[in-house]
Design a protein around this motif. Sequence first.
Motif, short mmCIF file in Angstrom:
data_model
loop_
_atom_site.label_atom_id
_atom_site.label_comp_id
_atom_site.label_asym_id
_atom_site.label_seq_id
_atom_site.Cartn_x
_atom_site.Cartn_y
_atom_site.Cartn_z
N GLU A 173 -9.14 11.30 2.92
CA GLU A 173 -10.13 10.39 3.50
C GLU A 173 -10.99 11.10 4.54
O GLU A 173 -12.19 10.90 4.61
CB GLU A 173 -9.43 9.19 4.16
CG GLU A 173 -8.94 8.16 3.20
CD GLU A 173 -10.08 7.39 2.55
OE1 GLU A 173 -11.18 7.32 3.12
OE2 GLU A 173 -9.85 6.85 1.46
N THR A 174 -10.36 11.97 5.33
CA THR A 174 -11.10 12.73 6.34
C THR A 174 -12.11 13.66 5.68
O THR A 174 -13.26 13.75 6.11
CB THR A 174 -10.13 13.53 7.23
OG1 THR A 174 -9.15 12.64 7.77
CG2 THR A 174 -10.86 14.22 8.36
N VAL A 201 -6.00 5.57 -4.28
CA VAL A 201 -5.53 5.57 -2.90
C VAL A 201 -5.51 7.02 -2.43
O VAL A 201 -4.95 7.88 -3.08
CB VAL A 201 -4.12 4.95 -2.80
CG1 VAL A 201 -3.62 4.97 -1.37
CG2 VAL A 201 -4.14 3.54 -3.33
N PHE A 202 -6.18 7.29 -1.31
CA PHE A 202 -6.27 8.64 -0.79
C PHE A 202 -5.40 8.79 0.45
O PHE A 202 -5.20 7.85 1.20
CB PHE A 202 -7.73 8.98 -0.42
CG PHE A 202 -8.66 8.93 -1.59
CD1 PHE A 202 -8.63 9.91 -2.56
CD2 PHE A 202 -9.57 7.89 -1.72
CE1 PHE A 202 -9.49 9.88 -3.64
CE2 PHE A 202 -10.43 7.84 -2.80
CZ PHE A 202 -10.39 8.84 -3.76
N THR A 209 0.83 -1.20 0.00
CA THR A 209 0.00 0.00 0.00
C THR A 209 0.86 1.25 0.00
O THR A 209 0.53 2.24 -0.66
CB THR A 209 -0.95 0.03 1.20
OG1 THR A 209 -0.21 -0.13 2.40
CG2 THR A 209 -2.01 -1.04 1.09
N THR A 210 2.00 1.24 0.73
CA THR A 210 2.87 2.41 0.69
C THR A 210 3.51 2.55 -0.68
O THR A 210 3.68 3.65 -1.18
CB THR A 210 3.95 2.33 1.78
OG1 THR A 210 4.66 1.09 1.65
CG2 THR A 210 3.34 2.42 3.16
N PHE A 262 3.11 5.87 -3.54
CA PHE A 262 4.14 6.53 -4.33
C PHE A 262 3.89 6.35 -5.82
O PHE A 262 4.06 7.27 -6.60
CB PHE A 262 5.53 6.00 -3.95
CG PHE A 262 5.92 6.33 -2.54
CD1 PHE A 262 5.98 7.65 -2.11
CD2 PHE A 262 6.21 5.34 -1.63
CE1 PHE A 262 6.33 7.97 -0.80
CE2 PHE A 262 6.56 5.64 -0.33
CZ PHE A 262 6.62 6.96 0.08
N ASN A 263 3.46 5.17 -6.22
CA ASN A 263 3.19 4.92 -7.63
C ASN A 263 2.00 5.72 -8.12
O ASN A 263 1.98 6.20 -9.25
CB ASN A 263 2.96 3.43 -7.88
CG ASN A 263 4.22 2.61 -7.64
OD1 ASN A 263 5.31 3.15 -7.66
ND2 ASN A 263 4.05 1.32 -7.41
N ALA A 264 0.97 5.88 -7.29
CA ALA A 264 -0.21 6.64 -7.70
C ALA A 264 0.12 8.11 -7.85
O ALA A 264 -0.43 8.79 -8.71
CB ALA A 264 -1.32 6.46 -6.67
N ALA A 265 1.04 8.59 -7.03
CA ALA A 265 1.44 9.99 -7.16
C ALA A 265 2.23 10.21 -8.44
O ALA A 265 2.14 11.27 -9.07
CB ALA A 265 2.27 10.41 -5.95
#
Length: 183
Positions: free
Chosen positions: A79-80, A73-74, A53-54, A58-61
């Motif tokens: 999420e808040t 992924v937020f 997930t970590t 980084f990959n999603a960014a």
Amino acid sequence: MPGTHLLPPNLLKLFAPRPPLPYSRPVDRDIDRVRNKNVAGVGQILARLKEETTDNLFNAANADTMEEGEEPVFTHAEETKRAIRREQRKARKGDEFKVAKENYKPADDPEAVGDPYKTLFISRLHKSATETDLRREFEGYGTIERVRIVRDKKGRSRGYAFIVYERERDMKGATVFSLPDDH
């Protein structure tokens, strides 16, 4: 069983549990050749999932494209914000429901007419059912005064209807028809 303590001893023997079965070795397996199953806890899997997930963050960014079926992924802040918006929508819907509940008066509804003792309630209607279908199906039990399929604001069927008969006994004959077999 209740009441068995009142039986004579010769009948009580019939209710006594049997002795446990003796253990016998399995025929299809050699006990000397049985291997240990390496079963571990979920700690390793959880650690691997956390790393993935970590890595995904980084990959999603870095990558703008997402594969089909992949969810974004937020961050915690996003999420808040999403949770706050979700709570606001839920509160707004609750307020709208309260206002609608306070303002709705069935006595003032022009569509809610007819004698309740002559009215048959039909539920679990198909979305494509029409008033003419219901009239054709239930007119065999008596003269129908009015058929109303309840619809939402967009005009879609809500899945239930009311049929008002001219006589109460006609409605009672139709209710015997519409009950399931087990009644």
